[in-house]
Each structure stands twice: as structure tokens, then as C-alpha cells.
Design a protein around this motif. Structure first.
Motif, PDB file in Angstrom:
ATOM      1  N   GLN A 377      11.465  -3.247  -1.964  1.00 47.21           N
ATOM      2  CA  GLN A 377      11.297  -2.283  -0.856  1.00 47.21           C
ATOM      3  C   GLN A 377      12.584  -2.174  -0.035  1.00 47.21           C
ATOM      4  N   ARG A 379      15.633  -2.540  -1.155  1.00 48.77           N
ATOM      5  CA  ARG A 379      16.774  -2.010  -1.924  1.00 48.77           C
ATOM      6  C   ARG A 379      16.821  -0.485  -1.867  1.00 48.77           C
ATOM      7  N   ILE A 380      15.797   0.109  -1.248  1.00 43.85           N
ATOM      8  CA  ILE A 380      15.796   1.549  -1.009  1.00 43.85           C
ATOM      9  C   ILE A 380      16.277   1.759   0.429  1.00 43.85           C
ATOM     10  N   PRO A 381      17.317   2.490   0.711  1.00 40.03           N
ATOM     11  CA  PRO A 381      18.162   3.264  -0.202  1.00 40.03           C
ATOM     12  C   PRO A 381      19.456   2.551  -0.594  1.00 40.03           C
ATOM     13  N   SER A 384      19.518   2.499  -4.553  1.00 38.17           N
ATOM     14  CA  SER A 384      19.038   3.771  -5.106  1.00 38.17           C
ATOM     15  C   SER A 384      18.242   4.499  -4.040  1.00 38.17           C
ATOM     16  N   ASP A 385      18.371   5.817  -4.021  1.00 42.02           N
ATOM     17  CA  ASP A 385      17.580   6.609  -3.080  1.00 42.02           C
ATOM     18  C   ASP A 385      16.162   6.818  -3.584  1.00 42.02           C
ATOM     19  N   GLU A 386      15.986   6.725  -4.918  1.00 38.86           N
ATOM     20  CA  GLU A 386      14.688   7.005  -5.519  1.00 38.86           C
ATOM     21  C   GLU A 386      14.088   5.729  -6.104  1.00 38.86           C
ATOM     22  N   LEU A 387      12.856   5.420  -5.724  1.00 39.61           N
ATOM     23  CA  LEU A 387      12.248   4.163  -6.149  1.00 39.61           C
ATOM     24  C   LEU A 387      11.995   4.113  -7.657  1.00 39.61           C
ATOM     25  N   LEU A 390      14.441   2.131  -9.904  1.00 35.61           N
ATOM     26  CA  LEU A 390      14.323   0.678  -9.998  1.00 35.61           C
ATOM     27  C   LEU A 390      13.343   0.289 -11.098  1.00 35.61           C
ATOM     28  N   TRP A 430       9.698   2.132   5.824  1.00 37.97           N
ATOM     29  CA  TRP A 430       9.353   3.312   5.030  1.00 37.97           C
ATOM     30  C   TRP A 430       8.016   3.149   4.304  1.00 37.97           C
ATOM     31  N   ASP A 454       8.995  10.192  -2.385  1.00 39.55           N
ATOM     32  CA  ASP A 454      10.393  10.357  -1.990  1.00 39.55           C
ATOM     33  C   ASP A 454      10.521   9.989  -0.517  1.00 39.55           C
ATOM     34  N   VAL A 455      11.303   8.954  -0.242  1.00 37.48           N
ATOM     35  CA  VAL A 455      11.377   8.414   1.124  1.00 37.48           C
ATOM     36  C   VAL A 455      11.926   9.425   2.130  1.00 37.48           C
TER      37      VAL A 455
END
Length: 799
Positions: A377, A379-381, A384-387, A390, A430, A454-455
Motif C-alpha cells: 500500500q 509503494r503507491i505511488p 508505481s502509480d497503478e496498483l 505490482l 488512499w 485508480d488512486v
């Protein structure tokens, strides 16, 4: 912009460099593999009177490395003859040749100064516009491209392969700070479409995505193992196939990869990620430091967490006691919690059960998943911006069946938060916001497509790139038109049906055969074409051996004969139905599954298909039209002036030795696939979509039901050759008496019986001979012993 890749240069011929070179050769690309010139002669070279100027000496490092790679197992190359696509050279004499390549890939030692010196040479000779990439696993990309020209920087990225290159699908793309968007897009596309990889766009952060999350998982385990008092065997039991991970699980995987490799990456994260909330977890535990000092690195040093010893001629596996750091006999691990999951076939459905366990296993899973959820949890963003990236990285790079966010979804987000709170792990803002906005899952299925949360937008967005695939998990619920306990039929659109096997190990029992016949019935009356395809780890391990064994033990020979006849008839329908039939094998495709593949109108095989007629291993001959088909293919393949019996003998040996192709490309050589008819797809995810496209093409081209064909058999002439050969094998102690009996039965079928002269016979004539031979072997005690041994141990018995 169109950018064909006809030739690549790989600089650095170590395990990774040679593996990358082999994989480009696998897909038909010419490769120039380069390495440094040796600084001194070895003993052999001195003996031969060679000098440092001799070409064989100057190319020794690259040639020795490539040869070692080609001899390694599992093989890095689909077919050994593909190695001819690789030419070798050295960085002093041959660097100028890179002017003719389309892509230069650097795979040298992980030292910035060495990489920069390589790029300086590359810059001198590369043609402007040529792609340049580094396989680094951690050096910041901005440092590597310092001092290079604008054109170099605009075409420079990291392309991080995972080892072994052929088998692990992760392909991380990290664009340089000045890299053109079109170059990034091209590399992502090329990795997926041509290299057969899962392309994952990563940021320029230490260890990128796969290793950052994967090494965290391993290091977290290293610290948990002592806290919970677990042994290495217990951890490997808990982190293996039961949760959808490779059989090598954790500690065996570290032994295979090498403890030094793991330590190198972990140290890199520890040094370069001071603000990581799990920073201290990347500090090596005392037992790891001791193992490093003792050079207990795993397979490469013959001992690591496990050690094989030979005692009294027997191989025994010893395990490392993490408390005493002494080796002891391995102990079988058993947990009550795991017993609760034995009836749950789908791995994704096991996680809810595992975290409820009352024993040490349940405690392990609660702590382990809480730590993993807490880490990803955050490591966003950052990485990577998109989970979903991962999850893609962990599945493709570490062989996980499900990524961490998918596992969290399966447990329930609120339940996952409970686990984290129990371990005093804060929940990311988030995630809380996601629940507050009414999004209760990280993923959702809508209209046959997969969406992710998408966060930034705080809503579900469609995962890009799905249009190239047909993912059965996404369409099964909406597209299924018929099913039974062993299979289901989906309408994929455009009149194309897919029959998906869903039995245990995808064995071919009565329910699967019923589904195949139902699919053909529907395609012949209401729809247009049939695909046999699934997306399980393996296509099928063959016919239901346990069922045949029970019938034979209970002497229900009439029923067994009818079952074999039903199997033969089903296989023949694949060839002689009035609709196109396409089969999409992958992974293990054994016995009856191989027989089906040989009878469909077209095979669309995944490159990683391991296919063969393996029935000899259990004391029988192929009885589902396979013996007949090998005789037919030997006859069909003869040219006018061929020695008539050579091909028949070769095919006979393939069946009698239970030869298995180790790739789809080898299957052509063994006669299981046909050139100019069957095709190979390098990316398994594209397989069913490709099969559908070919079905539509066959229909558009005016598909016509094939007419039955006669088979030329040689009777006594061929039979004599087979009998002499099997007699010699028995006398030379290469075959047992029962081996000889099985081989003679096969020979009788493939010869067409004891006919006095070459004769054209029907396929049904050979099918009847085949079934009769199969049934006679099923009455033999030694055959039943072989089948029973295989069912109990999974290994063949020689008796």
C-alpha cells in the motif's frame, strides 16, 4: 513509427546476457553477443601454443559462456538449432558491428564505471536512432546516461529481464529521463507481443517493482521465521503451491537463485531507501551473515538452506537448522490449517480459510499477509502509480499465481485492515479514502474486462492492453453457455466456442469428452467453430488413469473397451467434424491431450508446451488414436525417394521412449505438430485470442470437412524391423521383458499387423488394432503395477 527488430547486440555474455541472447534467438532475431578479451592465457591455450592475439583466445570468454548456457538445464533455448542465430565476438574487435543492429542491450557487471565505459564505446559506433538499454537491476538510469548525446538519451531505457530469461515473464521497462514516449511505448509493446513477456512500466527507484516487493517478502520471512519458531521445511510448505507459489517456495528458491544475489539486492535497497518504513527489515539477520561467511550460497556452492548428501549410495536432503546452523535430516511439515484447504481447488479461494487457522500456520499467514499488505500500500505511488503493476510484477517475476492486491481482495479489504491493525501497521490514507468513496475492492470485472482502483481519480479504471487477450477468468461468467462438472463451453463471439477443461489437473475423463462432443455438436448446428483451450498452469496431463486402473482391477473390460472407443471417437471427431477445430496446448500436454492435439484442424501452441505420448511409462501404448496417428504421419511424410521405414522407425522410437518435447518448437521435430499447419505463440496470454482469429480465417476461407484418408502400412516388413530392434534391446539389458512386450504391441499397430505386403488401410482399421493392443496390456499384472506405482508416487516403475 515502424521499428522492425531484425538484429540485436547483447554486450555481456554471463548467465543473464547469454539467456537474453538465447531468447531473442528463440523468436527468430539475429543476435551479436559480445564480451571482453581475456587478459591472460589459460592452461589449454598455453599447451596449444596460442597467444592473446589468437581469435579463439580473444573470443574465449563469450564462446565459453554461451556454450555453458546452451548446455544448462532447463535449456534457455526452444530448440538447439536456433543457436545458429547467435554470432559471437569481443568488445575490441567487433564493437563496430553494432552499427548494423536495431537494439543494443548492455548486460555487464553491476558497476556504474564499467557500464559508462561500455556506453561510451556504444555511442561511438551505434547508428543514430538505435535503441540502447541496460539490464541493470538497480543502478539509477540518470547516472548511466550522463555525458551521452541527446540522440542516445532519447533512445535509452532500462529493460530488466528476470532469470531464467526464457521462463520468467517479467520485463520491467524504466525509461530514461530524456527517453522519447514512442520508445517507451515500443519497448512495452515488444516485450509483450514479441518476447512473450508481461511488460511492466516501472519508475527509476531502487530495485524497481519486482525485486523491491519480492525481496521485501523474503526478508520479512527471514525475520518472521525465528519469531514463530518455524523450520525451513515448514516455511517452504506454507509458501509453496498451497498459496499459488512455485514448488521451490522460499528457501529452495533462494538456494537456486543464490543467497549472494539476494543479499546484493537487499543491501542495495537498505542503502538506497533510507525512508522506507520497512528499512530495518532489509538488514540481514545474523544467520544470513553467517551463511555468507561460510559460502553457503545454495546450489552454486552445493549447500545453502538445503544440502544434498550421499549416504550408502542413497541421496538424502539435509536442511539447515536456523538456530544451531547445523544440517539435519529433512522433516516433513504438516499443519491442520493446510488440511482444511485440500478440498478447495481454486487457490484464490483458500486465503480466507488460511488466515482463520488456529495453529502456527494460521498465525504465520496472518502476520505474513499483514506485512505484505502494509508494504505494498505504501509503494503507491513511490514505485508505481497503478496498483495492478505490482501484482503483474509479482506474478510474472516471482511465479505467484495471485499478486498482493488480488490476495487482499480475496480476503476482503476490511479483513486485511484488521490483520494490519493487529500487527500495529498503519493503513495508508488512499486505502481509507477508497473505502469511503464506496469502492470495496481493488479490482472489478465489467463486461468481460478487468478494472483497477485508480488512486488519483478515486475510481475504477480499465486496465489497458486487454483487447489483445481473451482472459477466461474475465468472460467465463458472462459467456458460458453449457457446463458439467468437468468442463464448460463459452461463446467467445463471432460464432467461435471454447471448450475449457476444469477437471483436476485437467484430466480427460468422461465429462471432458462429453463437453468436447457437445461443443462440436453446437458448432455444427448453431455456431461455427470450436477451440479447446484453457488458462490453467497446464493444458492437460492426459486421460483419467485412475478410472482406467479401477476398471481393469475390477475386470470391467467391456466398460473399459467402450471408454477407450469413446475416447478414440471423440479424438477422430476433432479431425472429421464439419466445423473448424483448433486446440491451444500449453504447459504439460501429455498422453491423450497430445493425441487430441494431433487430430485438431490446427494447433495454436504456446511456446512453453511440453508435449508427448507418455503412455509407455505406465505400461501401455497410446490408445486414444495416438499410435494410429504416428503410423499415419510417418506414411504422410514420405517423399518419393525416402528410405521407406526410416521415418516410421523414428516415430516408433519417439513413442517407445515416451519422448517429450521441451518446447513447442521441438514438438515439430518429434512429429507431434505439423509444419506449415500448426503455429507457435510466444505469449500464452494471447493464445486463445490467436486461436479465435485463425478459426475465423478458416471459416472465411471456406472451411470444408476433410475427407477420410487411407494409410500406407508395411506389415511384416516393418514388423520384422521392430521385433529385431526390441529383441536387441532386451538382450542388451536396455529393456525389461515387459518393456519388450509393450514395444512389440506398438510395433504391431504401427506396422498395420502382419500383412504380407505394403497395403493401404483405413484409419479405423488401425484404431481397432490400437484398441485391441491397449486392452490386452491392461490385463497384464506388470502394467497394473506400473499404473498403481505412478498413481501413488508420480514416478514410473521399471518391472
Amino acid at each position: 513509427m515502424k521499428r522492425p527488430i531484425k538484429k540485436v547486440a547483447v554486450i555481456g555474455s554471463g548467465i543473464m546476457g547469454s539467456g537474453i541472447a538465447c531468447h531473442f534467438a528463440n523468436i527468430g532475431v539475429e543476435v551479436l553477443l559480445l564480451d571482453i578479451v581475456p587478459r591472460e592465457l589459460n592452461t589449454v591455450e598455453k599447451t596449444k601454443g596460442l597467444t592473446l592475439e589468437s581469435k579463439v583466445v580473444r573470443n574465449r570468454i563469450v564462446n565459453d559462456s554461451l556454450m555453458a548456457s546452451l548446455k544448462s538445464k532447463p535449456s534457455p533455448i526452444y530448440n538447439q538449432k536456433f543457436a545458429s542465430r547467435i554470432s559471437t565476438g569481443n568488445l575490441d574487435d567487433d564493437i563496430s558491428k553494432i552499427k548494423d543492429v536495431d537494439w543494443v542491450i548492455e548486460v555487464v557487471v553491476e558497476r556504474l564505471d564499467i557500464k559508462k565505459s561500455v556506453f561510451e564505446k556504444v555511442e561511438k559506433y551505434r547508428t543514430p536512432g538505435t535503441l540502447v538499454s541496460s539490464n541493470t537491476s538497480g543502478i539509477p538510469i540518470k547516472f548511466m546516461s550522463e555525458g551521452r548525446s541527446d540522440d542516445f538519451k532519447q533512445h535509452f531505457a532500462v529493460t530488466h529481464f528476470f532469470n531464467p530469461v526464457r521462463y520468467l515473464k517479467l520485463f520491467e521497462v524504466v525509461p530514461g529521463p530524456d527517453c522519447k514516449q514512442e520508445v517507451t511505448d515500443f519497448l512495452m509493446m515488444y516485450g509483450e507481443k514479441f518476447l512473450g513477456k508481461t511488460s511492466v512500466l516501472a519508475k527509476d527507484t531502487p530495485a524497481f517493482i519486482g525485486n523491491r516487493v519480492g525481496i521485501f517478502g523474503i526478508m520479512s520471512l527471514f525475520h518472521q521465521v525465528k519469531e514463530l519458531g518455524l523450520t525451513v521445511e515448514e516455511v517452504d510448505k506454507l509458501t509453496g503451491p498451497v498459496i499459488g507459489r512455485p514448488k521451490s517456495a522460499t528457501f529452495r528458491t533462494v538456494d537456486v537463485v543464490g543467497l549472494d544475489t539476494l543479499v546484493h539486492v537487499s543491501n542495495g535497497i537498505y542503502e538506497n531507501c533510507p525512508d522506507d518504513e520497512a528499512h530495518d527489515l532489509f538488514k540481514l539477520p545474523t544467520f544470513i551473515n553467517t551463511m555468507m561467511e561460510n559460502n553457503w550460497l545454495g546450489s552454486k556452492t552445493k549447500q545453502g538452506f538445503y544440502k544434498m548428501v550421499i549416504e550408502n549410495g542413497q541421496k538424502n536432503i539435509l536442511s539447515l537448522d536456523l538456530n544451531t546452523l547445523e544440517y539435519r535430516p529433512s522433516k516433513k511439515a504438516k499443519f491442520a490449517t493446510l488440511e482444511m484447504t485440500k478440498t478447495i481447488d481454486n487457490v484464490i479461494d483458500r486465503f480466507r480459510v488460511l488466515i482463520k487457522g488456529k495453529d502456527k500456520a494460521g498465525e504465520f499467514y496472518r502476520k505474513n499477509f499483514a506485512a505484505m499488505f502494509g508494504y505494498v500500500q505504501n509503494r503507491i505511488p513511490e514505485i508505481s502509480d497503478e496498483l495492478y503493476r505490482l501484482d503483474d510484477a509479482m506474478k510474472a517475476g516471482f511465479g505467484w499465481e495471485h499478486g498482493p492486491f488480488e490476495i487482499w481482495d480475496s480476503i476482503g479489504i476490511e479483513k486485511g485492515i484488521e490483520l494490519m491493525q493487529a500487527e500495529n501497521i498503519p493503513v495508508a490514507n488512499w486505502v481509507t479514502e477508497m473505502l469511503e468513496t464506496g469502492n470495496k475492492t481493488f479490482y472489478a470485472l465489467k463486461e468481460g474486462a478487468k478494472y483497477f482502483y485508480d488512486v488519483p481519480s478515486k475510481k475504477q479504471e480499465k486496465i489497458p492492453g486487454q483487447d489483445s487477450f481473451i482472459i477466461l477468468n474475465n468472460v467465463r461468467e458472462a459467456k458460458t453457455i453449457w457446463s458439467n462438472a468437468g468442463a464448460s463451453i463459452q461463446h467467445l463471439g463471432d460464432g467461435v466456442l471454447n471448450v475449457e477443461f476444469q477437471s483436476k489437473m485437467n484430466t480427460l475423463g468422461g465429462e471432458v469428452l462429453q463437453a468436447i462432443n457437445k461443443g462440436i455438436d453446437l458448432a455444427e448446428t448453431e455456431y461455427d467453430a470450436v477451440i479447446l483451450g484453457n488458462q490453467a498452469p497446464n493444458f492437460s496431463v492426459g486421460a483419467n488413469l485412475a478410472m482406467a486402473f479401477m476398471m481393469a482391477i475390477e475386470q470391467e473390460y467391456d466398460e473399459l473397451n467402450m471408454s477407450v472407443k469413446y475416447f478414440q471417437d471423440t479424438v477422430m471427431r476433432l479431425r472429421y467434424s464439419s466445423c473448424p477445430t483448433i486446440i491451444a496446448p500449453h504447459g504439460y500436454t501429455f498422453g491423450g491431450a497430445c493425441e487430441m492435439s494431433m487430430h485438431a484442424d490446427k494447433v495454436v501452441a504456446a511456446a512453453e508446451t511440453y508435449i508427448g505420448l507418455v503412455e509407455f511409462g505406465v505400461g501401455i501404448i497410446p490408445g486414444g488414436a495416438g499410435s494410429k496417428e504416428m503410423a499415419k504421419r510417418a506414411s504422410d511424410g514420405l517423399l518419393k525417394d525416402d528410405v521407406k521405414l526410416n521415418k516410421l522407425r523414428d516415430y516408433f522410437i519417439n513413442v517407445a521412449m515416451a519422448n517429450v518435447a521441451t518446447s513447442a518448437h521441438e514438438a515439430f521435430d518429434l512429429g507431434f505438430f505439423k509444419k506449415h499447419k500448426d503455429i507457435v505463440v510466444v505469449n500464452k496470454d494471447r493464445q486463445i485470442a490467436t486461436a479465435k482469429r485463425h478459426a475465423i480465417l478458416m471459416l472465411e476461407d471456406g472451411y470444408t470437412k476433410p475427407a477420410p484418408e487411407k494409410v500406407l502400412v508395411y506389415g511384416q516388413q516393418a514388423l520384422g524391423m521392430f521385433l529385431v530392434g526390441t529383441d536387441s534391446l532386451e538382450k542388451g539389458h536396455y529393456a525389461s521383458e515387459h518393456d519388450k512386450k509393450i514395444a512389440n504391441k506398438l510395433g504391431y499397430v504401427m506396422a498395420g499387423g502382419d500383412l504380407s505386403e505394403p497395403t493401404l488401410v483405413s484409419e479405423q482399421y488401425l484404431l481397432d488394432l490400437e484398441r485391441e493392443a491397449f486392452m490386452s496390456l491392461m490385463t497384464e499384472r506388470k502394467t497394473l503395477e506400473r499404473i498403481e506405482h505412478m498413481l501413488k508416487t508420480g514416478k514410473p516403475l521399471r518391472n
